[in-house]
Structure formats: C-alpha cells, structure tokens
Design an enzyme around this catalytic site. Structure first.
Site, mmCIF file in Angstrom:
data_model
loop_
_atom_site.group_PDB
_atom_site.id
_atom_site.type_symbol
_atom_site.label_atom_id
_atom_site.label_comp_id
_atom_site.label_asym_id
_atom_site.label_seq_id
_atom_site.Cartn_x
_atom_site.Cartn_y
_atom_site.Cartn_z
ATOM 1 N N ARG A 40 0.887 -1.211 0.027
ATOM 2 C CA ARG A 40 0.098 -0.002 -0.017
ATOM 3 C C ARG A 40 0.786 1.143 -0.088
ATOM 4 O O ARG A 40 1.965 1.130 0.369
ATOM 5 C CB ARG A 40 -1.050 -0.003 1.153
ATOM 6 C CG ARG A 40 -0.387 0.122 2.554
ATOM 7 C CD ARG A 40 -0.132 1.499 3.163
ATOM 8 N NE ARG A 40 0.573 1.578 4.374
ATOM 9 C CZ ARG A 40 1.891 1.957 4.517
ATOM 10 N NH1 ARG A 40 2.539 2.225 3.494
ATOM 11 N NH2 ARG A 40 2.579 1.846 5.630
ATOM 12 N N GLU A 46 -0.081 9.855 8.091
ATOM 13 C CA GLU A 46 1.059 9.102 8.806
ATOM 14 C C GLU A 46 1.378 9.370 10.232
ATOM 15 O O GLU A 46 1.003 10.184 10.786
ATOM 16 C CB GLU A 46 2.394 9.888 7.890
ATOM 17 C CG GLU A 46 3.077 8.751 7.417
ATOM 18 C CD GLU A 46 2.618 7.903 6.407
ATOM 19 O OE1 GLU A 46 2.047 6.759 6.666
ATOM 20 O OE2 GLU A 46 2.715 8.214 5.260
ATOM 21 N N GLY A 145 8.800 1.721 2.229
ATOM 22 C CA GLY A 145 7.584 2.282 2.997
ATOM 23 C C GLY A 145 6.345 1.876 2.154
ATOM 24 O O GLY A 145 5.404 2.600 2.014
ATOM 25 N N SER A 147 5.087 -1.143 2.467
ATOM 26 C CA SER A 147 4.416 -2.290 3.077
ATOM 27 C C SER A 147 4.523 -3.900 2.646
ATOM 28 O O SER A 147 3.461 -4.556 2.315
ATOM 29 C CB SER A 147 3.037 -1.842 3.502
ATOM 30 O OG SER A 147 2.435 -2.446 4.921
ATOM 31 N N ASP A 192 -1.904 -1.038 7.512
ATOM 32 C CA ASP A 192 -1.094 -1.870 6.262
ATOM 33 C C ASP A 192 -2.049 -2.923 6.059
ATOM 34 O O ASP A 192 -2.255 -3.306 4.699
ATOM 35 C CB ASP A 192 0.301 -2.163 6.760
ATOM 36 C CG ASP A 192 0.830 -0.928 7.040
ATOM 37 O OD1 ASP A 192 0.667 0.176 6.779
ATOM 38 O OD2 ASP A 192 2.518 -1.157 7.639
ATOM 39 N N LYS A 236 13.348 -2.041 9.214
ATOM 40 C CA LYS A 236 12.518 -2.134 10.491
ATOM 41 C C LYS A 236 13.042 -3.008 11.585
ATOM 42 O O LYS A 236 12.531 -3.006 12.826
ATOM 43 C CB LYS A 236 11.201 -2.472 10.033
ATOM 44 C CG LYS A 236 10.037 -1.516 9.844
ATOM 45 C CD LYS A 236 9.581 -0.719 10.843
ATOM 46 C CE LYS A 236 8.697 0.377 10.280
ATOM 47 N NZ LYS A 236 7.750 0.128 9.148
ATOM 48 N N TYR A 244 10.720 4.061 15.648
ATOM 49 C CA TYR A 244 9.118 4.146 15.561
ATOM 50 C C TYR A 244 8.664 3.861 17.023
ATOM 51 O O TYR A 244 7.598 4.650 17.397
ATOM 52 C CB TYR A 244 8.925 2.758 14.613
ATOM 53 C CG TYR A 244 7.433 2.720 14.365
ATOM 54 C CD1 TYR A 244 6.981 3.241 13.136
ATOM 55 C CD2 TYR A 244 6.540 1.880 14.874
ATOM 56 C CE1 TYR A 244 5.622 3.011 12.790
ATOM 57 C CE2 TYR A 244 5.461 1.784 14.705
ATOM 58 C CZ TYR A 244 4.758 2.291 13.673
ATOM 59 O OH TYR A 244 3.295 1.948 13.285
#
Ligand code: NG1
Length: 462
Positions: A40, A46, A145, A147, A192, A236, A244
C-alpha cells in the site's frame, strides 16, 4: 475462495509458474491454493494509525503471491522465489517462537500465530491446524515504505486459512491481523493490513479504527500517484524500529497527560482522547497539552510519572511492555507536545483530504500532503535530507503535493499529480535526485495505481 477477479493476468501467470514448481515437490494430486496480497501507499494520515486515528492509503498494484499445499507434518515449510531469502521450516504450535530478528519468515510466523490466537480464543485446538509447503514471490519493494511486510503477512494468513479450510470476513481478518507486526517487535497500527485486505481498484481507503471501518473513496481519473524510493533503507529491524517505537511511546504519553488534564482517566492513545472529546479539535488539545507538559520529558519517565501522579514503575511497564519486546528508550528526552501536534493536526488533515478527494479538489489534497510532510519533518522528526530532496524535486516537476510515506527515516515519498504531468514529475525526480546517485534507478520510481485487495483462489490441477 473467490472467482479470482482481483488477479491480473500477470499475477495469474506468476501463480501458475509457482504452482508448477510446488507440484514437483508435493505431487500432482495435491490441492494448491494461491493468495495475493498487495502493498500500500499512504496518501495521508502518517503515524496516526497506532493512535487509532484515521488514515487514507491505497492498496497498490504490486502484490506478494504465495502458493501453498497442505500436508499432515504439523510444520510449515516456506521457501522464497528470491534465493536471497533462505527457506525456513517451523512447527505449528500454540506459541511459535520467532526466528532471529530480521528474518523474513518471521512475517509468515506472525500471520500463523495471529490466526492460531484468533481461532484458539474461539475454541480451536492447535492440533487441528494442518501445516504445508509454500512458495513466496514478493513483488512489493522491501523497506521502501510500501508495506511489503503487510503484503507478506496477509498473503501468508490467507494461504494458511486456505490450507485449513478457514474463512474470515475481510474486516474481521483485518482486525485480526492489525497487531501482526507486534510479533516482530514493531508496535505498528493496523493501516497496512487493512489496506492490503480491503483495497479497492481505483479507490483510496478512508480507514478509521476502534472499531475498524473502511470507506472507499474514488480516485478521480485525472489524478496520478507517483512513488519514488529514496534508496535509503528504512530497515524495520534496527534503528528505524527503535525510532518508531519511541514515537509510539511519546504519543501514548501525550494521550495519558491529556487524559489526566481533561478527566478522561482511561485514555491510553490519542484516539481515546478524540473519542471522549467527541471530535478532534487539534488546536485546543495542543493548548491543553502545552499547559500540562514541558516540551521535553526525561526518558527515565520520572517527569511523566510526576505529571500523571502515579508510580514510575507501573507507568514504565504499561508504556514499554514486558518481555523480549520491551521497548528500550535511549537517553534522548521524549518530545511529547510536538509529536501530539503532528498526530492531531494530521488527523484533521485526513478528514479534509477525504472531503477534497471526494469533491475532486486535487489542488487542495496536494496542499494537505505538503503540510503533512512539513509536520512530519519538523514535529515528528521522521524525515531525512534525502526524503526532503525527493519531495522538493517532485514539487518542482509539477506535483500538486508530495510527502514521505510510511514510517519515514528513509523509504519512499508519494506525490500527487495530474495524470498528464506524471511523466514530467518523474523526469524532474530523475534529474534532481537519481542522476546524482551512482545506481540503476529505473525501478525506484513509478506511477502506481489503486488496486484490489488481497484474495485467495484454488488453482486447477495441471
Ligand atoms: P511502513 O513504514 O510503511 O511499514 C509503518 C507502520 C504503519 C504506520 C506507518 C506510519 C509497520 C509495519 N507499519 O509503515 O502501521 O504506522 O509506519 O504511518 O511498521
């Protein structure tokens, strides 16, 4: 099982090719299922989803495909069409221990664990679940970014359900999968997974949480979405995850301090405040927060415990969690009011963006996207010099608006432009950004279209 309308011709060819490969392993008579799940791109909204505040993503026309066949081994064997990702096997058990941090197959485990938890809570026993063999073919760019992780998780969830003759209505499946990234240690919200499952061709998705609701909003045909990858890896499993999770903690502290000031004692996330207050009203909430919280709070949570009038240890446990996924904060102070200013302002922008899109006011949507980027850069501090440079290049090329998309700290930008201008925007990005990098970049930027959501089919025998 569906009639496969969500699949495009190329995806069906990919699935058939993977199925041939799988048949060589599992035999000609095995039933083979194929799941597709798209990535996506988020148009706006955001870092709002983990506060249960609204988002406006589109499911994209790039999907991960998994073909799978059941067996009675009690294990799931997964291999990846891309040999860079090694094959993995794991036991189907009540609590599935993760592979090492950063292992791609943890997203498959996350999906299976989520389903076992979901069905166990409804009386199923883990011995009922069949294992199987599966091949994964991901075409959503990784760490950009877009997903790819949700695409993999959702494709794995649909495959595992098919192997076990289980079904869930899409909204329930999205709710079930919303927390799947917690398994890998990211306290992500549910955007997501919902976008991947509930995508609609030519539509953006206005998604609200608690309870999960999705309203497709038609993309005007004259609008085009350009996505460009900064090629700065937003991995991540390392630094980005701790940044995050730090934002998640800061936003939760904002909610608790606001809740304390306004008498909403059970508020844990900013969405709780908005629901108790009955509307967003960012300006007034920001004022209240500024009156009740200094700009920076000590990372040991002593300041926060004092403001909230509670015990520091309990607060730390509630905020950071326990066990292997406990969030470790480094010594930098927590910036609570600035983070909340972004999230609340962004939530208002989402509502205005939905109105603008529905009315075809693309200029206004573009301006809201620009404002979103500014807020992400200054208040949320998740942009980078490279993302800023890409955003500026897109705007110079005639985009109506451009912003980082996804968690930031690297990854991609999304730009909105008129379809006639898309080539010009891309040419400008190529000149101003990619020409300066010594890399092959023609796959780094593209016009993406809003595509259908995830789907699973049974493939006919060869
Ligand atoms: P990306 O960076 O695209 O994976 C992440 C979260 C989302 C959302 C956005 C920020 C994961 C898997 N997803 O997206 O839930 O919070 O950041 O809006 O971490």
């Amino acid at each position: 099982m569906t009639n496969g309308n969500a699949w495009d011709a190329d995806e069906l060819v990919r699935a058939a090719r993977l199925a041939r490969d799988l048949r060589a392993q599992v035999g000609a008579d095995a039933r083979i299922f194929a799941a597709r799940a798209p990535g996506r791109v988020n148009l706006i909204g955001e870092h709002t989803d983990y506060s249960s505040l609204p988002v406006l993503p589109v499911a994209i026309d790039r999907a991960t495909i998994i073909v799978a066949a059941a067996n009675m081994s009690g294990e799931l064997f997964v291999r990846n069409a891309d040999p860079a990702w090694p094959a993995r096997t794991f036991r189907i058990e009540r609590h599935i221990p993760p592979f090492e941090t950063g292992d791609w197959a943890n997203y498959v485990k996350a999906a299976v664990q989520g389903l076992i938890d979901h069905f166990a809570a409804r009386g199923a026993s883990v011995s009922q679940f069949r294992g199987g063999a599966a091949i994964v073919d991901g075409r959503v760019p990784v760490a950009a970014g877009l997903s790819s992780s949700a695409a993999l998780t959702i494709a794995a969830a649909l495959s595992f359900m098919a192997l076990n003759s289980l079904t869930l209505p899409p909204l329930e499946a999205a709710q079930m999968a919303a927390r799947s990234e917690w398994y890998v240690g990211t306290r992500a919200g549910g955007m997501d997974q919902a976008a991947s499952l509930l995508g609609r061709r030519d539509h953006a998705l206005f998604i609200e949480f608690d309870p999960l609701r999705v309203r497709p909003v038609k993309m005007p045909p004259e609008a085009a979405i350009v996505v460009a990858d900064s090629l700065e890896v937003a991995d991540k499993s390392g630094r980005v995850r701790s940044e995050y999770n730090r934002r998640v903690v800061e936003c939760s502290l904002a909610a608790r301090i606001l809740g304390h000031a306004l008498g909403f004692d059970n508020a844990r996330i900013l969405g709780d405040i908005v629901r108790s207050a009955g509307r967003i009203d960012a300006a007034s909430l920001e004022r209240t927060l500024a009156e009740n919280s200094p700009a920076e709070l000590a990372t040991d949570l002593n300041d926060a415990a004092r403001i909230l009038g509670g015990d520091r240890e309990t607060l730390a446990r509630d905020l950071l969690g326990e066990g292997p996924h406990r969030i470790i904060l480094d010594a930098r102070p927590l910036k609570v009011p600035a983070r909340a200013r972004h999230v609340l302002g962004e939530s208002e922008r989402v509502l205005r963006a939905v109105d603008a899109l529905e009315a075809g006011r693309l200029d206004e949507l573009g301006l809201l996207m620009n404002a979103s980027h500014a807020s992400l850069a200054t208040d949320f501090e998740c942009s980078t010099a490279r993302l800023d440079a890409l955003v500026e290049a897109a705007r110079r090329g005639g985009a109506l608006g451009a912003r980082l998309t996804g968690a930031g700290f690297g990854g991609s930008i999304v730009a909105l432009c008129r379809a006639d201008d898309a080539a010009r925007v891309i040419a400008q990005i190529d000149r101003d950004y990619y020409a300066k990098l010594d890399r092959q970049t023609q796959h780094a930027r593209a016009v993406l279209h809003a595509g259908p959501g995830a789907d699973v089919i049974e493939l006919a025998a060869a």
